[in-house]
Design an enzyme around this catalytic site. Structure first.
Site, PDB file in Angstrom:
ATOM      1  N   HIS A  30       0.922  -1.211   0.001  1.00  0.00           N
ATOM      2  CA  HIS A  30      -0.138   0.096  -0.080  1.00  0.00           C
ATOM      3  C   HIS A  30       0.901   1.205  -0.046  1.00  0.00           C
ATOM      4  CE1 HIS A  30       1.009   0.073   4.056  1.00  0.00           C
ATOM      5  NE2 HIS A  30       0.434  -1.157   4.416  1.00  0.00           N
ATOM      6  N   GLU A  31       0.048   2.489   0.036  1.00  0.00           N
ATOM      7  CA  GLU A  31       1.054   3.885  -0.006  1.00  0.00           C
ATOM      8  C   GLU A  31       2.282   3.599   0.997  1.00  0.00           C
ATOM      9  OE1 GLU A  31       1.028   6.021  -2.282  1.00  0.00           O
ATOM     10  OE2 GLU A  31      -0.436   4.907  -3.471  1.00  0.00           O
ATOM     11  N   HIS A  33       4.157   1.398   2.186  1.00  0.00           N
ATOM     12  CA  HIS A  33       5.334   0.530   1.825  1.00  0.00           C
ATOM     13  C   HIS A  33       6.077   1.414   0.573  1.00  0.00           C
ATOM     14  CE1 HIS A  33       2.867  -2.953   2.862  1.00  0.00           C
ATOM     15  NE2 HIS A  33       3.814  -3.119   3.631  1.00  0.00           N
ATOM     16  N   GLN A  57       7.645 -15.419  12.493  1.00  0.00           N
ATOM     17  CA  GLN A  57       7.323 -14.216  13.235  1.00  0.00           C
ATOM     18  C   GLN A  57       5.699 -14.035  13.695  1.00  0.00           C
ATOM     19  OE1 GLN A  57       8.486 -11.322  10.348  1.00  0.00           O
ATOM     20  NE2 GLN A  57       6.497 -10.165  10.813  1.00  0.00           N
ATOM     21  N   GLY A 143       9.404   1.323   8.467  1.00  0.00           N
ATOM     22  CA  GLY A 143       8.361   2.388   8.824  1.00  0.00           C
ATOM     23  C   GLY A 143       8.220   2.566  10.240  1.00  0.00           C
ATOM     24  N   LYS A 144       7.901   3.740  10.626  1.00  0.00           N
ATOM     25  CA  LYS A 144       7.492   4.032  12.206  1.00  0.00           C
ATOM     26  C   LYS A 144       6.199   3.582  12.509  1.00  0.00           C
ATOM     27  CE  LYS A 144       9.935   8.395  12.489  1.00  0.00           C
ATOM     28  NZ  LYS A 144       9.970   9.861  12.859  1.00  0.00           N
ATOM     29  N   LYS A 145       5.324   3.019  11.609  1.00  0.00           N
ATOM     30  CA  LYS A 145       4.082   2.437  11.980  1.00  0.00           C
ATOM     31  C   LYS A 145       4.435   1.145  13.003  1.00  0.00           C
ATOM     32  CE  LYS A 145       0.288   0.158  11.213  1.00  0.00           C
ATOM     33  NZ  LYS A 145       0.591  -1.105  11.618  1.00  0.00           N
ATOM     34  N   ASP A 146       5.614   0.605  12.539  1.00  0.00           N
ATOM     35  CA  ASP A 146       6.024  -0.618  13.607  1.00  0.00           C
ATOM     36  C   ASP A 146       7.091  -0.005  14.513  1.00  0.00           C
ATOM     37  OD1 ASP A 146       4.359  -2.801  12.540  1.00  0.00           O
ATOM     38  OD2 ASP A 146       5.220  -1.930  10.656  1.00  0.00           O
ATOM     39  N   LEU A 180      -2.312   3.116   7.321  1.00  0.00           N
ATOM     40  CA  LEU A 180      -2.549   2.095   6.668  1.00  0.00           C
ATOM     41  C   LEU A 180      -1.830   0.833   6.923  1.00  0.00           C
ATOM     42  CD1 LEU A 180      -1.955   3.815   3.023  1.00  0.00           C
ATOM     43  CD2 LEU A 180      -3.917   3.758   4.367  1.00  0.00           C
TER      44      LEU A 180
HETATM   45  P1  AMP Z   1       4.856  -5.257   6.619  1.00  0.00           P
HETATM   46  O1  AMP Z   1       4.816  -5.558   5.051  1.00  0.00           O
HETATM   47  O2  AMP Z   1       3.710  -4.605   7.280  1.00  0.00           O
HETATM   48  O3  AMP Z   1       6.048  -6.030   7.321  1.00  0.00           O
HETATM   49  O4  AMP Z   1       5.715  -3.801   6.320  1.00  0.00           O
HETATM   50  C1  AMP Z   1       6.728  -3.580   5.700  1.00  0.00           C
HETATM   51  C2  AMP Z   1       7.420  -2.330   6.161  1.00  0.00           C
HETATM   52  O5  AMP Z   1       6.574  -1.227   5.769  1.00  0.00           O
HETATM   53  C3  AMP Z   1       7.724  -2.105   7.751  1.00  0.00           C
HETATM   54  O6  AMP Z   1       8.853  -1.308   7.891  1.00  0.00           O
HETATM   55  C4  AMP Z   1       6.480  -1.182   8.007  1.00  0.00           C
HETATM   56  O7  AMP Z   1       6.656  -0.638   9.445  1.00  0.00           O
HETATM   57  C5  AMP Z   1       6.117  -0.487   6.795  1.00  0.00           C
HETATM   58  N1  AMP Z   1       4.883   0.130   6.865  1.00  0.00           N
HETATM   59  C6  AMP Z   1       3.651  -0.594   7.123  1.00  0.00           C
HETATM   60  N2  AMP Z   1       2.491   0.303   7.351  1.00  0.00           N
HETATM   61  C7  AMP Z   1       3.152   1.457   7.124  1.00  0.00           C
HETATM   62  C8  AMP Z   1       2.605   2.777   6.941  1.00  0.00           C
HETATM   63  N3  AMP Z   1       1.244   2.980   6.804  1.00  0.00           N
HETATM   64  N4  AMP Z   1       3.384   3.848   6.643  1.00  0.00           N
HETATM   65  C9  AMP Z   1       4.532   3.876   6.699  1.00  0.00           C
HETATM   66  N5  AMP Z   1       5.315   2.614   6.788  1.00  0.00           N
HETATM   67  C10 AMP Z   1       4.452   1.440   6.865  1.00  0.00           C
END
Ligand code: AMP
Length: 276
Positions: A30-31, A33, A57, A143-146, A180
């Site tokens: 999504h946006e 990523h 995980q 992402g700071k999201k996590d 997101l």
């Molecule tokens: P994931 O696919 O959920 O493992 O996320 C991959 C990367 O994208 C991780 O570093 C997340 O923190 C980042 N990420 C997920 N959602 C967001 C978001 N809404 N805004 C910015 N980065 C994100």
């Protein structure tokens, strides 16, 4: 754009690249990523995005099987965003045998997300370490999201002397504030409307503290109460120090408020940095 599934092909493709920026993901892009991909492109000649749903995980009761896998659409998005390489290893490529060498993490990995998802950060850190060794980037973007994940990966890279700059991208949100997330796809229409309440509660805490409110306990309790009254099951709403992720005391500045809560069967997390 190259789509590469095996480690030796990736290594030979990347061999003579002057600089590599890496964005690890689990796909269903999504946006959020894509904003990390844009950061990566500013950092290096070559951008590598990995797509791998890492079973290590997920606990046995979590959504590993259900996790959305949309590889074709993801590759189209990445191509449109001028990514150099997508690395999509199979389970057998990354884990040809049971992964017995696992990272032992500092105590912060057992708090917050780690308290509610035992083994989660060990699984994350182990796959990130493997991916770092495979891709060997100069820069990696999370992402700071996590927020806690970013913190732990940064600690891992620092303490294990990885020559990699770990950068953080801001959280990308929907118009109502909901961060997101691939897991937002689990929400039905009513839940999707309710879902932004988590962000709104964190925002109330952030604003109160930025205006001088020091009653941390009451702010956290109020947010938990309102979420619970609205039908959520709250795992935590926690005010922490940004540079240690330890629990904040009233003397502290540079805080972050983090939250995790269940909306029926969907678990959402979010956080906001506080600038008081
Ligand atoms: P994931 O696919 O959920 O493992 O996320 C991959 C990367 O994208 C991780 O570093 C997340 O923190 C980042 N990420 C997920 N959602 C967001 C978001 N809404 N805004 C910015 N980065 C994100």
């Amino acid at each position: 754009m190259e789509i590469i599934t095996d480690i030796s092909s990736l290594r030979s493709f990347l061999k003579n690249k002057a600089s590599i920026a890496f964005v690890p993901t689990m796909g269903n892009l999504h946006e959020g990523h894509l904003s990390l991909v844009q950061m990566a492109k500013q950092q290096a000649e070559c951008t590598v995005v990995s797509i791998f749903v890492n079973h290590l995980q997920f606990s046995p009761t979590e959504d590993f099987n259900q996790y959305p896998r949309t590889l074709e659409k993801d590759c189209t998005l990445l191509k449109d965003n001028d990514v150099t390489v997508v690395f999509t290893p199979s389970e057998r490529t990354l884990y040809p045998e049971a992964q017995k060498v696992l990272l032992n993490l500092p105590p912060v990995a057992n708090t917050l997300e780690g308290e509610y998802r035992p083994g989660f950060f060990q699984g994350v850190a182990t796959v990130v370490l493997k991916l770092f060794n495979i891709v060997q980037p100069q820069v990696a973007i999370f992402g700071k999201k996590d927020y806690q994940q970013f913190y732990i990966v940064q600690e891992m890279a620092r303490q294990l002397n990885f020559p990699i700059d770990i950068l953080a991208g801001e959280t990308i949100r929907a118009a109502d504030g909901l961060a997101l997330s691939s897991r937002n796809g689990y929400l039905n229409n009513d839940e999707r409307i309710e879902a932004s309440r988590l962000y709104k509660m964190l925002l109330l805490i952030k604003q109160a503290i930025e205006q001088g409110n020091k009653n941390f306990q009451k702010l956290q309790d109020n947010a938990k109460r309102i979420l619970t009254q609205s039908g959520w099951k709250v795992d935590y709403i926690a005010l922490q120090q940004r540079n240690t992720l330890n629990q904040a005391t009233v003397e502290d500045h540079e805080l972050v408020v983090l939250g995790a809560a269940w909306l029926n069967k969907t678990r959402l997390i979010d956080n906001l940095e506080i600038h008081d």
